[in-house]
Design a protein around this motif. Structure first.
Motif, PDB file in Angstrom:
ATOM      1  N   ASN A   1      -5.623   8.242  -9.276  1.00  0.00           N
ATOM      2  CA  ASN A   1      -4.739   7.257  -8.654  1.00  0.00           C
ATOM      3  C   ASN A   1      -5.164   5.849  -9.035  1.00  0.00           C
ATOM      4  O   ASN A   1      -6.288   5.628  -9.495  1.00  0.00           O
ATOM      5  N   LEU A   2      -4.250   4.893  -8.796  1.00  0.00           N
ATOM      6  CA  LEU A   2      -4.523   3.486  -9.080  1.00  0.00           C
ATOM      7  C   LEU A   2      -4.699   2.700  -7.784  1.00  0.00           C
ATOM      8  O   LEU A   2      -3.989   2.930  -6.790  1.00  0.00           O
ATOM      9  N   PHE A   3      -5.637   1.763  -7.823  1.00  0.00           N
ATOM     10  CA  PHE A   3      -5.961   0.925  -6.667  1.00  0.00           C
ATOM     11  C   PHE A   3      -6.056  -0.534  -7.102  1.00  0.00           C
ATOM     12  O   PHE A   3      -6.404  -0.828  -8.245  1.00  0.00           O
ATOM     13  N   ILE A   4      -5.755  -1.440  -6.177  1.00  0.00           N
ATOM     14  CA  ILE A   4      -5.941  -2.868  -6.423  1.00  0.00           C
ATOM     15  C   ILE A   4      -6.924  -3.417  -5.399  1.00  0.00           C
ATOM     16  O   ILE A   4      -6.764  -3.212  -4.186  1.00  0.00           O
ATOM     17  N   LYS A   5      -7.943  -4.105  -5.883  1.00  0.00           N
ATOM     18  CA  LYS A   5      -8.918  -4.768  -5.006  1.00  0.00           C
ATOM     19  C   LYS A   5      -8.608  -6.265  -5.008  1.00  0.00           C
ATOM     20  O   LYS A   5      -8.592  -6.905  -6.062  1.00  0.00           O
ATOM     21  N   ASN A   6      -8.336  -6.816  -3.816  1.00  0.00           N
ATOM     22  CA  ASN A   6      -8.149  -8.254  -3.671  1.00  0.00           C
ATOM     23  C   ASN A   6      -9.527  -8.884  -3.530  1.00  0.00           C
ATOM     24  O   ASN A   6     -10.231  -8.645  -2.542  1.00  0.00           O
ATOM     25  N   LEU A   7      -9.937  -9.658  -4.508  1.00  0.00           N
ATOM     26  CA  LEU A   7     -11.292 -10.205  -4.524  1.00  0.00           C
ATOM     27  C   LEU A   7     -11.483 -11.319  -3.501  1.00  0.00           C
ATOM     28  O   LEU A   7     -12.617 -11.641  -3.145  1.00  0.00           O
ATOM     29  N   GLU A   8     -10.378 -11.881  -3.032  1.00  0.00           N
ATOM     30  CA  GLU A   8     -10.483 -12.956  -2.040  1.00  0.00           C
ATOM     31  C   GLU A   8     -10.594 -12.413  -0.623  1.00  0.00           C
ATOM     32  O   GLU A   8     -11.317 -12.962   0.212  1.00  0.00           O
ATOM     33  N   THR A   9      -9.892 -11.294  -0.337  1.00  0.00           N
ATOM     34  CA  THR A   9      -9.908 -10.735   1.018  1.00  0.00           C
ATOM     35  C   THR A   9     -10.715  -9.445   1.130  1.00  0.00           C
ATOM     36  O   THR A   9     -10.955  -8.961   2.227  1.00  0.00           O
ATOM     37  N   ASN A  10     -11.104  -8.890  -0.023  1.00  0.00           N
ATOM     38  CA  ASN A  10     -11.818  -7.603  -0.089  1.00  0.00           C
ATOM     39  C   ASN A  10     -10.918  -6.426   0.273  1.00  0.00           C
ATOM     40  O   ASN A  10     -11.384  -5.291   0.413  1.00  0.00           O
ATOM     41  N   GLU A  11      -9.630  -6.664   0.446  1.00  0.00           N
ATOM     42  CA  GLU A  11      -8.684  -5.615   0.808  1.00  0.00           C
ATOM     43  C   GLU A  11      -8.359  -4.759  -0.416  1.00  0.00           C
ATOM     44  O   GLU A  11      -8.220  -5.257  -1.520  1.00  0.00           O
ATOM     45  N   VAL A  12      -8.229  -3.431  -0.195  1.00  0.00           N
ATOM     46  CA  VAL A  12      -7.881  -2.497  -1.260  1.00  0.00           C
ATOM     47  C   VAL A  12      -6.496  -1.909  -0.984  1.00  0.00           C
ATOM     48  O   VAL A  12      -6.228  -1.417   0.112  1.00  0.00           O
ATOM     49  N   THR A  13      -5.629  -1.972  -1.981  1.00  0.00           N
ATOM     50  CA  THR A  13      -4.294  -1.393  -1.889  1.00  0.00           C
ATOM     51  C   THR A  13      -4.197  -0.212  -2.833  1.00  0.00           C
ATOM     52  O   THR A  13      -4.509  -0.337  -4.021  1.00  0.00           O
ATOM     53  N   GLN A  14      -3.788   0.924  -2.319  1.00  0.00           N
ATOM     54  CA  GLN A  14      -3.608   2.097  -3.167  1.00  0.00           C
ATOM     55  C   GLN A  14      -2.178   2.111  -3.689  1.00  0.00           C
ATOM     56  O   GLN A  14      -1.221   2.172  -2.924  1.00  0.00           O
ATOM     57  N   ILE A  15      -2.034   2.033  -5.007  1.00  0.00           N
ATOM     58  CA  ILE A  15      -0.705   1.949  -5.626  1.00  0.00           C
ATOM     59  C   ILE A  15      -0.034   3.315  -5.675  1.00  0.00           C
ATOM     60  O   ILE A  15       1.153   3.454  -5.404  1.00  0.00           O
ATOM     61  N   THR A  16      -0.801   4.354  -6.051  1.00  0.00           N
ATOM     62  CA  THR A  16      -0.245   5.706  -6.168  1.00  0.00           C
ATOM     63  C   THR A  16      -1.009   6.647  -5.234  1.00  0.00           C
ATOM     64  O   THR A  16      -2.184   6.412  -4.928  1.00  0.00           O
ATOM     65  N   VAL A  17      -0.346   7.708  -4.811  1.00  0.00           N
ATOM     66  CA  VAL A  17      -0.976   8.627  -3.852  1.00  0.00           C
ATOM     67  C   VAL A  17      -0.903  10.088  -4.292  1.00  0.00           C
ATOM     68  O   VAL A  17      -1.470  10.965  -3.634  1.00  0.00           O
ATOM     69  N   ASP A  18      -0.217  10.364  -5.404  1.00  0.00           N
ATOM     70  CA  ASP A  18       0.024  11.756  -5.787  1.00  0.00           C
ATOM     71  C   ASP A  18      -0.958  12.279  -6.829  1.00  0.00           C
ATOM     72  O   ASP A  18      -0.810  13.389  -7.334  1.00  0.00           O
ATOM     73  N   GLY A  19      -1.967  11.503  -7.185  1.00  0.00           N
ATOM     74  CA  GLY A  19      -2.931  11.937  -8.183  1.00  0.00           C
ATOM     75  C   GLY A  19      -3.671  13.194  -7.758  1.00  0.00           C
ATOM     76  O   GLY A  19      -4.134  13.298  -6.622  1.00  0.00           O
ATOM     77  N   LEU A  20      -3.781  14.147  -8.666  1.00  0.00           N
ATOM     78  CA  LEU A  20      -4.454  15.406  -8.366  1.00  0.00           C
ATOM     79  C   LEU A  20      -4.963  16.002  -9.668  1.00  0.00           C
ATOM     80  O   LEU A  20      -4.211  16.122 -10.643  1.00  0.00           O
ATOM     81  N   LYS A  21      -6.230  16.389  -9.704  1.00  0.00           N
ATOM     82  CA  LYS A  21      -6.839  16.906 -10.919  1.00  0.00           C
ATOM     83  C   LYS A  21      -6.047  18.081 -11.477  1.00  0.00           C
ATOM     84  O   LYS A  21      -5.644  18.991 -10.749  1.00  0.00           O
ATOM     85  N   ASN A  22      -5.833  18.038 -12.783  1.00  0.00           N
ATOM     86  CA  ASN A  22      -5.091  19.064 -13.527  1.00  0.00           C
ATOM     87  C   ASN A  22      -3.626  19.167 -13.106  1.00  0.00           C
ATOM     88  O   ASN A  22      -2.961  20.172 -13.393  1.00  0.00           O
ATOM     89  N   HIS A  23      -3.132  18.116 -12.462  1.00  0.00           N
ATOM     90  CA  HIS A  23      -1.713  18.069 -12.093  1.00  0.00           C
ATOM     91  C   HIS A  23      -1.102  16.701 -12.409  1.00  0.00           C
ATOM     92  O   HIS A  23      -0.273  16.596 -13.298  1.00  0.00           O
ATOM     93  N   ILE A  24      -1.514  15.678 -11.680  1.00  0.00           N
ATOM     94  CA  ILE A  24      -0.933  14.345 -11.840  1.00  0.00           C
ATOM     95  C   ILE A  24      -2.035  13.328 -12.126  1.00  0.00           C
ATOM     96  O   ILE A  24      -3.050  13.287 -11.423  1.00  0.00           O
ATOM     97  N   ILE A  25      -1.821  12.515 -13.166  1.00  0.00           N
ATOM     98  CA  ILE A  25      -2.745  11.422 -13.482  1.00  0.00           C
ATOM     99  C   ILE A  25      -1.943  10.126 -13.520  1.00  0.00           C
ATOM    100  O   ILE A  25      -0.924  10.036 -14.204  1.00  0.00           O
ATOM    101  N   ASN A  26      -2.420   9.112 -12.812  1.00  0.00           N
ATOM    102  CA  ASN A  26      -1.778   7.812 -12.817  1.00  0.00           C
ATOM    103  C   ASN A  26      -2.682   6.777 -13.482  1.00  0.00           C
ATOM    104  O   ASN A  26      -3.826   6.583 -13.058  1.00  0.00           O
ATOM    105  N   GLY A  27      -2.166   6.141 -14.519  1.00  0.00           N
ATOM    106  CA  GLY A  27      -2.868   5.008 -15.114  1.00  0.00           C
ATOM    107  C   GLY A  27      -4.015   5.332 -16.045  1.00  0.00           C
ATOM    108  O   GLY A  27      -4.602   4.424 -16.640  1.00  0.00           O
TER     109      GLY A  27
END
Length: 729
Positions: free
Chosen positions: A155-181
């Protein structure tokens, strides 16, 4: 007589003391290590940085240097000053060079991919910020340096360096099934990239690829390991003709927090995505499954409409490259074999051809970039002959071409960002690597590093110079080199040992300093062998027709050329035509096997390391590029498979493979072994437990392998008794 005999012995002893033979142990213990410059990163302005290791403090540092003087300007960060990190293994700057991403505890996945723990280091505050608690992949700064996007657990994630907040862009990633990014195995191996996402210039959008590999067949390998029970490595691997991952293009907008799927017509592969200099325009490259119809799409990130700006087709196939470069007006540079040789083209932002920048019956081998201020294009080419590489500059309009280096051999340039300077790496077959600093106009300012000490050391050994020549057969004129024993006597007969790779677009005959294998060839030459390498049809840098003649028939013309080359070389007065052997690794192993079987009356022995034995077993992207699918071209696959000619074996055969090879699976060797057993043909085999395609990891692995191969050659090819060699005083 007695007195003369004593004098002879004294002279002989003196010669022996002065010169010695290269040993296998020395090849692999670092005795002949070539001094190299650390990989440098060009900075803004006329500066570059190096990652250095301090033996005294056992720390790593990123140090800044001046191109003009090569002097160190400052230390940007040193791990000895960091509480959280004792060392780091990688670094990457943000756009304005105020921050660094530092990586540590790297863990390899496949050939190019790895996992690491990453930190952001702020140069102003001298503080570290952990990006994620877990190991992650490919963290990348946003252009405005406020965020980092990265991949974890598919899955893909974004880290906001100013707030330390993490946003998960994708949620369906699964080994040997779905790869994002992140690329799947076959994209990483054959399209040679891992990071399948990219920031827009305004930091508002992230384009990424999504791989649905659910329906891709699974491959598994038993890993012996060190525990009581072995484990299994299980991954998706599309073999030729099998189902590939379904790859789709998506854009995530940070303001709306929404992901949109992009429609870009019909395709099988998306081997590249890249934002243009217009923050609202994304460029996506697509290929059909045959890989002979390539399209560049411009995607509007506002309404997600798309249009084709370039469509290139070929009767055979099109190679994917990284030479797409956008200029400030969003016109772009592109390289293509459109006229039969690889050249540089300039297109407008709408895809209209402005001009072909380079022309001629020679190949551009590297595109370095454009200085827009001076409207100058920098590139590497084979204008000095296909075995050499030189550096050139030419106007964007294709005029005022200038050669920037004088030495004939292999020149490789590393330019700074504004193209005011470059560091040239030069070598030829007889000159170890030399690094020199040049201005962008080509003037040499100073020598940075040489390998004179290595050259002096080699003077203490019995070595010979490579002799380059063109071997003419009824099928063409082929580049070749020969290595003879240092005490070569033309009145004697020598066994011939041939080395080759022969894969599409490859080159084994090049005027450059040697690899470790060349030291092995010197070792064999001193045992009384003549070593020859021939680049036959299908190899590279001599035009598209020469390279693509093997299309749909891998192994047919290449094998004919090696057999004919062996026959031609066997006609030389100093070659024993009854004592000819051949070896190769990977594609070269496929070739060596076929040569021994199909050329049973020519070759006495062969060694095949990690060979493909049927292209039905290899991956879809590589194999189908050259062969189409086995369903479409069954004869092309089977008529050139060593498995189907095992019953023709007459000579001695050594078959070698690593059981942990995720690339060319050990299945290839096992299936060929079965065919040889069924044909009741004796052969030798060596399996290296858990070793990958390179058969490298582990104590003494390479030494063991090359000792085994050397012994096999000595036992099965020619006479190496020192009595047949003349004494050289």
């Amino acid at each position: 007589m007695r007195k003369i005999f004593i004098v002879f012995l004294a002279i002989s002893s003196f010669v022996t003391a002065q010169k010695k033979d290269i040993t296998l142990a020395e090849i692999w213990d670092g005795t002949f290590r070539t001094e190299r410059m650390n990989s440098l990163n060009s900075m803004n302005g006329d500066f570059y940085t190096l990652l250095n290791f301090n033996q005294q403090t056992r720390s790593t540092s990123v140090d800044k240097y001046n191109y003009a003087t090569l002097e160190k300007v400052e230390t940007i960060v040193d791990s000895k000053d960091l509480k959280q990190l004792n060392y780091f293994e990688s670094y990457e700057f943000n756009n304005n060079e105020t921050k660094l991403i530092l990586g540590v505890n790297s863990e390899p996945i496949y050939r190019h991919s790895s996992l690491s723990v990453f930190y952001v280091y702020d140069l102003a505050s001298k503080t570290l910020q952990l990006i994620d608690e877990d190991k992650i992949q490919e963290p990348t700064f946003s252009p405005d340096s406020k965020k980092v996007v990265y991949a974890k657990n598919n899955n893909l994630f974004i880290k906001n360096l100013e707030t330390n907040e993490v946003t998960q862009i994708t949620v369906d990633g699964l080994k040997n099934h779905i790869i994002n990014g992140i690329c799947d195995w076959v994209y990483e191996e054959e399209f040679a990239f891992v990071k399948a996402f990219d920031w827009s210039a305004d930091s508002k959008n992230i384009a990424f690829l999504r791989f649905d590999e659910t329906e891709v067949p699974t491959f598994s390998m038993d890993m012996t390991g060190t525990d009581l029970y072995p484990t299994q490595q299980v991954f998706k691997y599309p073999k030729a003709g099998e189902k590939n991952a379904e790859v789709t293009l998506h854009v995530f907008n940070l303001e709306s927090n929404k992901t949109s799927k992009i429609n870009i017509g019909e395709y099988e592969y998306i081997p590249r995505i890249k934002w243009t200099n217009n923050a609202n325009v994304l460029c996506a490259t697509t290929l059909n499954r045959h890989q002979n119809n390539l399209k560049l799409y411009f995607v509007n990130a506002t309404d997600f409409s798309s249009e084709v700006v370039l469509n290139e087709t070929d009767a055979a196939y099109i190679d994917v490259h990284d030479n797409l470069t956008f200029l400030s007006d969003n016109s772009f540079i592109w390289t293509s074999e459109n006229d039969g040789f690889n050249h540089i083209y300039h297109y407008s932002k709408t895809g209209k051809l402005i001009n072909q920048i380079t022309t001629g019956d020679w190949e551009v081998t590297e595109f370095y970039g454009v200085n827009e201020k001076t409207k100058t294009v920098f590139y590497q080419s084979v204008e000095d002959g296909s075995i050499n590489r030189s550096i050139y500059a030419v106007g964007l309009n294709g005029k005022n071409k200038k050669r920037l280096v004088n030495k004939i051999g292999t020149n490789e340039a590393s330019f700074n960002k504004n193209f005011n300077y470059f560091i040239n790496t030069f070598s030829d077959a007889n000159t170890p690597t030399v690094y020199t600093l040049h201005t962008g106009e080509g003037k040499q300012l100073k020598e940075i590093l040489n390998n004179n000490k290595l050259a002096e050391k080699l003077n203490l050994y019995n070595t010979s110079k490579k002799e380059f020549f063109v071997l003419k057969t009824e099928n063409g004129a082929f580049n070749a080199w020969m290595l003879k024993p240092s005490n070569f006597d033309p009145s004697k007969k020598y066994p011939l040992f041939m080395t080759q790779y022969s894969g599409p677009g490859s080159q084994s005959v090049s005027n450059s300093w040697n690899s470790a294998n060349d030291y092995w060839f010197q070792h064999l030459a001193e045992k009384g062998y003549v070593i020859v390498c021939v680049d036959g049809r299908g190899t590279g840098f001599k035009g598209a027709d020469f390279k693509k003649v093997t299309y749909q028939e891998l192994g047919k013309y290449e094998v004919v050329d090696q057999i004919e080359a062996a026959k031609k070389l066997g006609e030389l007065s100093y070659i024993d035509q009854n004592e000819i052997g051949i070896w190769g690794w990977s594609f070269g192993g496929f070739m060596a096997s076929n040569c021994l079987f199909k050329g049973a009356d020519v070759f006495k022995m062969a060694i095949a390391v990690a060979p493909v034995t049927s292209w039905r077993f290899y991956d879809s992207v590589y194999t189908e590029r050259y062969m189409r699918t086995p369903q479409e071209n069954p004869a092309g696959y089977d008529d050139n498979s060593p498995i189907n000619y095992a019953d023709k074996l007459k000579g001695k055969f050594l078959l070698v493979h690593g059981s942990g090879d995720d690339n060319v699976h050990v299945q290839n060797t096992m299936r060929l072994s079965n065919a040889l057993i069924e044909a009741n043909k004796p052969f030798d085999q060596a399996i290296y437990p858990d070793r990958t395609h390179s058969i490298y990891r582990g104590k003494n692995t390479r030494l063991h392998l090359f000792t085994k191969m050397t012994n096999f050659i000595e036992e099965n090819l020619g006479k190496t008794d020192i009595e047949i060699q003349s004494l050289k005083i």
